[in-house]
Design an enzyme around this catalytic site. Structure first.
Site: not given
Ligand code: NDP
Length: 248
Positions: A65, A143, A156, A158, A160
């Site tokens: 992304v 977040s 992170y 910053a 969010k």
């Molecule tokens: P995960 O680590 O479980 O999954 C992250 C996803 O993002 C994966 O599908 C990964 O792809 C994809 N991804 C990461 N970097 C890139 C990139 N450069 N280009 C394309 N895709 C990318 O994260 P979560 O499901 O826990 O989190 C999802 C969102 O929610 C995030 O933005 C996170 O910051 C936010 N969040 C999560 C919280 C939590 O407690 N879990 C709390 C607050 C916010 P791939 O599968 O191919 O590696």
């Protein structure tokens, strides 16, 4: 339920975790879904699982992304494949946690490029078709860290908090075009991202959550689906915290 019949949703970071839950929810409610993740195997696996339940509802796309040009190409490809875009959920995100005094320049850049610039890149990729059709929904996943700041997460938090400012600016720009732009700010949710936390950190986090437990991806998917639905037509530029009360 088919709140999203005839609609097309792009969900980034849908290869697992919260993004997968959001994509499954849209598909269950009638949408076609572009499953975007960094690795092809993950987006393919989720698309296959969704298609097994809802034939031809999902297509996989692998892209970083943070890569502006590559994201514009994915936007064009989604339009070519599905014919339209109605909903964009910017959910892809990473952490590189460490105290600010030890944080490397690379840790800062990687998190800001993925979490904040990545969202901007996808907004750019869908802005023209959304403005042209005079309807659309953009939901950015922030977040609690962006609302409260958490120690060890200067980069992170910053990124969010930046998403919230970006959301409000774009919400103002798009308001007269029938497009709403909102934020969902999750608290601690059970995914791979939080699976790495040790018991001490988990207990410390739970102590800060009035509901005293972590949430599930489906909790976030429900909030996203609401903001993407017709019922949320008069809500724009807002932040909906889904965090068991943590940030109140
Ligand atoms: P995960 O680590 O479980 O999954 C992250 C996803 O993002 C994966 O599908 C990964 O792809 C994809 N991804 C990461 N970097 C890139 C990139 N450069 N280009 C394309 N895709 C990318 O994260 P979560 O499901 O826990 O989190 C999802 C969102 O929610 C995030 O933005 C996170 O910051 C936010 N969040 C999560 C919280 C939590 O407690 N879990 C709390 C607050 C916010 P791939 O599968 O191919 O590696």
């Amino acid at each position: 339920m088919s709140r999203f019949a005839n609609q097309v949703a792009i969900v980034t970071g849908a290869g697992r975790g919260i993004g997968e839950a959001i994509a499954r929810r849209f598909a269950a409610e009638g949408a076609k879904v572009a499953i975007v993740s960094r690795t092809e195997a993950n987006s393919q696996k989720v698309a296959d699982a969704i298609n097994a339940e809802h034939p031809e509802a999902a297509r996989p796309y692998a892209v970083d992304v943070a890569d502006f040009e590559a994201v514009q190409k994915v936007g064009e490809q989604v339009l070519a494949d599905f014919g339209r875009v109605d909903i964009l959920v910017n959910n892809a995100g990473i952490t590189r946690d460490t105290l600010a005094m030890r944080m490397s320049s690379d840790d800062w850049d990687a998190v800001l490029s993925t979490n904040l610039k990545g969202a901007f890149n996808f907004v750019r990729a869908v802005a023209r078709p959304l403005v042209k059709q005079r309807s659309g929904r953009i939901i950015n996943i922030s977040s609690v860290s962006g609302l409260m700041g958490l120690a060890g997460q200067a980069n992170y938090a910053a990124s969010k908090a930046g998403l919230i400012g970006m959301t409000k600016s774009i919400a103002r720009e798009f308001a007269s075009r029938g497009i709403t732009v909102n934020v969902v700010a999750p608290g601690f949710i059970e995914t791979d991202m939080t699976a790495v936390l040790n018991e001490e950190v988990r207990k410390g986090a739970q102590a800060q959550i009035p509901q005293a437990r972590f949430g599930a991806g489906d909790d976030i998917a429900a909030a996203v689906a609401f903001l993407a639905s017709g019922e949320a037509a008069y809500i724009t530029g807002q932040v909906l915290a889904v965090d068991g009360g943590m940030s109140m």
